[in-house]
Structure formats: C-alpha cells, structure tokens
Design a protein around this motif. Structure first.
Motif, PDB file in Angstrom:
ATOM      1  N   GLU A 189       0.828  -1.202   0.000  1.00 52.02           N
ATOM      2  CA  GLU A 189       0.000   0.000   0.000  1.00 52.02           C
ATOM      3  C   GLU A 189       0.861   1.250   0.000  1.00 52.02           C
ATOM      4  N   LEU A 192       1.312   6.694   3.311  1.00 46.71           N
ATOM      5  CA  LEU A 192       0.681   7.997   3.497  1.00 46.71           C
ATOM      6  C   LEU A 192       1.376   8.730   4.639  1.00 46.71           C
ATOM      7  N   GLU A 196      -2.502  10.820  12.561  1.00 43.09           N
ATOM      8  CA  GLU A 196      -3.516   9.763  12.499  1.00 43.09           C
ATOM      9  C   GLU A 196      -4.640  10.079  13.458  1.00 43.09           C
ATOM     10  N   LYS A 218       0.215   4.877  20.127  1.00 40.74           N
ATOM     11  CA  LYS A 218       0.494   3.498  19.693  1.00 40.74           C
ATOM     12  C   LYS A 218       1.872   2.987  20.113  1.00 40.74           C
ATOM     13  N   GLU A 287      -7.400   1.878   7.630  1.00 39.16           N
ATOM     14  CA  GLU A 287      -7.976   0.591   8.020  1.00 39.16           C
ATOM     15  C   GLU A 287      -9.376   0.811   8.562  1.00 39.16           C
TER      16      GLU A 287
HETATM   17  P1  AMP Z   1      -3.131  -0.877  11.235  1.00 42.15           P
HETATM   18  O1  AMP Z   1      -2.809  -2.209  11.865  1.00 42.15           O
HETATM   19  O2  AMP Z   1      -3.799  -0.971   9.930  1.00 42.15           O
HETATM   20  O3  AMP Z   1      -3.725   0.064  12.243  1.00 42.15           O
HETATM   21  O4  AMP Z   1      -1.722  -0.208  10.935  1.00 42.15           O
HETATM   22  C1  AMP Z   1      -0.802   0.002  11.963  1.00 42.15           C
HETATM   23  C2  AMP Z   1      -0.126   1.311  11.756  1.00 42.15           C
HETATM   24  O5  AMP Z   1       0.602   1.303  10.537  1.00 42.15           O
HETATM   25  C3  AMP Z   1      -1.081   2.473  11.608  1.00 42.15           C
HETATM   26  O6  AMP Z   1      -1.504   2.959  12.826  1.00 42.15           O
HETATM   27  C4  AMP Z   1      -0.223   3.463  10.849  1.00 42.15           C
HETATM   28  O7  AMP Z   1       0.631   4.145  11.750  1.00 42.15           O
HETATM   29  C5  AMP Z   1       0.613   2.592   9.968  1.00 42.15           C
HETATM   30  N1  AMP Z   1       0.053   2.542   8.602  1.00 42.15           N
HETATM   31  C6  AMP Z   1      -0.898   1.721   8.113  1.00 42.15           C
HETATM   32  N2  AMP Z   1      -1.137   1.981   6.810  1.00 42.15           N
HETATM   33  C7  AMP Z   1      -0.303   2.993   6.459  1.00 42.15           C
HETATM   34  C8  AMP Z   1      -0.056   3.711   5.250  1.00 42.15           C
HETATM   35  N3  AMP Z   1      -0.715   3.440   4.123  1.00 42.15           N
HETATM   36  N4  AMP Z   1       0.861   4.695   5.272  1.00 42.15           N
HETATM   37  C9  AMP Z   1       1.551   4.987   6.397  1.00 42.15           C
HETATM   38  N5  AMP Z   1       1.375   4.333   7.563  1.00 42.15           N
HETATM   39  C10 AMP Z   1       0.461   3.349   7.601  1.00 42.15           C
END
Ligand code: AMP
Ligand code: GLY
Length: 430
Positions: A189, A192, A196, A218, A287
């Motif tokens: 992906e 970005l 957050e 986090k 997400e």
């Molecule tokens: P998630 O388990 O999907 O919450 O992802 C864990 C962490 O990864 C998120 O809180 C973001 O800090 C980071 N993250 C997820 N997707 C992205 C993305 N596309 N770009 C940058 N950071 C991301």
C-alpha cells in the motif's frame, strides 16, 4: 423482558463495556464471557468461564441465560460469525455479521470495497505470490507499507523504511508463513503521511452516529519511541479531530460505507472504527475495524450520559434515528500499564498493588491482563496490557494529571507505562 446482557471478551475494552452496560436502568445482570478479575468485581457483573473462541458454548450460554442482548467486543469472534450464530439461535446480538466484519477480517476485501465506492484511501496492490510481489516492489519508486490481509492480532502491518525491509517483510509473510493463513495474501500500500486519528461510529445498517473522537498513543515509550503496541493510552478531545473533520469523515467515509455495504447486501450494524490518516490531500482510510478500539473505549464510554443498552438495541434493530446519544462535554484520559515483556513476550504473573488507592483518588481502573493468585485474594499482572487508568475532568490538562496520578499509585514488577499520555497535547509540564 430479560434484564441480563452478555459481553464477550476479556480485555480493558470489555471491562469498560460491562461497566457502562451495568449502569443501564434496564440491566440487572451483566454476564462477561470470560471476563477478568475487574469484571468479576464490578457491581452488577459476573464472569462465565468460556473461551472467546468457543462460539458454540457462547451461543448455548446466551440461550441458557435468556440473554436480552449479546455485545461482542473483539474482532476474532465477529469475523468468525458469532453474531450470525447468535441471531440464528434467536438471541439478539450487537455487532456486524460475518459478511460485514470482513471490512476488518480481510484488508484485501476492504481495499477493494473502498476503491469500488470511491472512499478516500491509499492506492494498493494485492499478491498471493511472493515472486509477483517482489517484482512489483522492484518497480516502486517509494517504499510501500506491507500488510498481511487477514487478522494478525494487530501485528500484520509493516511500515518499512527501506526497500530491503519491505522485501524481507514480503518473504516472511508469503514464503515463511509468519502470520499463518492471515498472511496468505499481502497488500502493498502507498505510504501515506500525516497525523492519524480514529473516528468511531454507532451504525444501524443505514444510519450512523459518530462518537467523540479519541486519539491513542500506539508506541510503547514516551515521545512515540519504541515498538508499535495495541495502544498505551488514549485521550479526548483530540486537537486534530475537530467538528469540521468529523463532519468531513462522516460525509466522505461513513455515508458511502454504510450505503455501499447496504447496496451489497451486507448492511453494517455495530461499531465501525475508521483509522484515518490526515494527508495533505485530505483524510484517507488506512484501516477499518469492526469493533470498539482498545484503549479508546476506556476514554469514550465514561463520557456517555445516555443508556448504552438503548443505543446498542437501536443499532441492532435499525432504529438509531430514534435515539440521540448524549455525551458529557468533558475531557477523558486513560493511561495503560503493561507487563514487562509487552509487546514482544509473555511475562510471569506478578502481584499488583495500588489499584484501590488509584480508585480512591477518583480514577476508574479497567482490567485487561490480570488474574488471581492461588489464594484468589491477590490480583496479578498476567501479561500484555494489564490495566487502563481513566480520569474524566473538565479540561484535558486536569484529566491527564488525574489519570497519571492514579497510575502513579499502581505498582507491579516490570510495569511499563508512558508518562506523556495526553500531556504534550494538553501542554502540561511533565
Ligand atoms: P493498522 O494495523 O492498519 O492500524 O496499521 C498500523 C499502523 O501502521 C497504523 O496505525 C499506521 O501508523 C501505519 N500505517 C498503516 N497503513 C499505512 C499507510 N498506508 N501509510 C503509512 N502508515 C500506515
Ligand atoms: N487502539 C487500536 C485498536 O483498538 O485497534
């Protein structure tokens, strides 16, 4: 009508849910499956020792207890279809169906849904073959984020800084099977950038109602250092989530998501948790979770003035338009205490002191990774996130001071805690 409700789960989120439901004038008895020592001690609540993964036993117990409503806390039983199983057995349940919960259960499915409905999100490609994923990586200018598609207990996202790290992540997931079947498919992906924020809403299949936004911390250590965790603390209000942003997320994310899910025959009922990144192009979804956040729930529910049972039943019955959740116009902060090995390793049980002292100061202590010793008298820290100490106050600075003062009273060997939760934001000197 029965006045027994059931909460499924054993974390801090479920303690907060059980505590909030026990306050409902319509509820006499909250059965928590399996719960923890905190829910066992909560007035109006009791535990039933059934594993969260034993869906048959949960359905049978809900029927036996003639439960009025079952509230499912964690994602695993939701994605496995517990709500469908309960409803088929004639038990009302709050939470998305198996089909709707795939928004969290499969990141590949979620990404396709977001793109299909023009909901703002990062570009991504999905792969089952390591060779194809590595070939795609070779053609990328910027290092993408590597994500296992399935449920991986919050560990399936690797934000790689170098192409070599991203390649290693792809190989570990698709070749070495690091996440088992949850890693049968991988998303690469677009990375970005921006702050957050998590926006959560109650959903009834058509309508939704956005909750006060909570921001979580986090990383394990102060100053956002150390490994990613499930969340070491959370607070409300968040300076990035003002009313204008919430309205934008409601319009650009919640409206098309609920409409899209209904149009596809999987109406979304339950809590929808949108993890957003505020990019220079506007907010984008990184997400969806199909449930409340942990520890966000421990700051949001103490702000609710309305009857939580009424809101849950309205969502389940498609009648959210008939209730207006009322929230206290105050600040809330929760500080998490985690065990020595968190988030990497399990820890040996160690005794905890000071929970009562923290509560006597006016904080609410929610249990997560706790258990009792052999005498059943001493509360032990049993691993992972152990406790969340919440304070509500008129200002964020006051709530932060109160929550940290409460957490200061609690001790156990190896306890890990951030002392900067909500403080930087609240501009309070540490
Ligand atoms: P998630 O388990 O999907 O919450 O992802 C864990 C962490 O990864 C998120 O809180 C973001 O800090 C980071 N993250 C997820 N997707 C992205 C993305 N596309 N770009 C940058 N950071 C991301
Ligand atoms: N605190 C993040 C989550 O519940 O997923």
């Amino acid at each position: 009508m029965s006045s027994t409700v059931m909460v499924v789960g054993n974390g801090g989120r479920e303690h907060a849910l059980a505590w909030a439901l026990a306050k409902s004038p319509q509820v006499d008895d909250v059965v928590v499956v399996p719960g923890n020592p905190g829910t066992a001690n909560e007035p109006g609540c009791r535990n039933l020792p059934i594993a969260v993964s034993d869906l048959d036993a949960i359905v049978a117990a809900a029927v036996d207890h003639q439960v009025r409503l079952v509230v499912v806390g964690p994602e695993d039983p939701l994605v496995a279809g517990l709500v469908d199983r309960l409803e088929q057995a004639g038990v009302a349940a709050f939470g998305p169906s198996e089909a709707a919960a795939q928004l969290e259960g499969s990141k590949a499915h979620c990404k396709a849904f977001l793109l299909r409905h023009q909901i703002p999100t990062g570009a991504a490609a999905t792969f089952r073959s390591a060779d194809e994923a590595l070939a795609y990586l070779a053609g990328c200018d910027e290092v993408p984020v590597v994500k296992a598609s399935g449920l991986a207990a919050g560990k399936g996202v690797i934000v790689a800084d170098t192409m070599a790290e991203a390649q290693a992540a792809v190989v570990s997931i698709l070749v070495d099977g690091r996440f088992g079947s949850a890693g049968a498919e991988v998303l690469l992906e677009e990375r970005l950038h921006g702050p957050e924020v998590s926006v959560l809403g109650f959903c009834d299949g058509e309508q939704f109602s956005i909750m006060p936004a909570a921001q979580d911390h986090k990383r394990l250590r102060n100053g956002d250092q150390g490994p990613n965790t499930g969340g070491m603390g959370a607070f409300h209000p968040s300076p990035v989530a003002d009313q204008e942003l919430l309205e934008q997320v409601a319009r650009e994310v919640f409206e098309p998501t609920l409409a899209g899910m209904a149009a596809e025959g999987r109406p979304y009922r339950g809590v929808l948790y949108a993890g957003m990144m505020l990019t220079s192009d506007g907010p984008k979804v990184i997400e969806f979770n199909c449930r409340f956040g942990d520890p966000e729930t421990q700051v949001v529910l103490p702000l609710l003035e309305s009857d939580l049972l009424e809101i849950f039943e309205a969502c389940r019955n498609g009648e959210l338009a008939t209730v207006t959740p009322v929230w206290r116009n105050e600040a809330a902060v929760t500080v998490v205490l985690a065990s020595a090995g968190y988030p990497e390793t399990k820890s040996e049980p160690v005794p905890i002191v000071g929970i009562d002292a923290a509560e006597q100061q006016g904080t609410k202590v929610f249990h997560a990774g706790t258990g009792l010793d052999d005498t059943r008298e001493v509360v032990m820290a049993t691993g992972g996130r152990v406790l969340a100490v919440t304070a509500v106050a008129p200002s964020l600075a006051q709530a932060a001071e109160a929550a940290h003062a409460g957490a200061d009273r609690i001790q156990f060997d190896g306890a890990q805690r951030r002392t900067d939760v909500a403080r930087e934001t609240a501009k309070v000197k540490q």
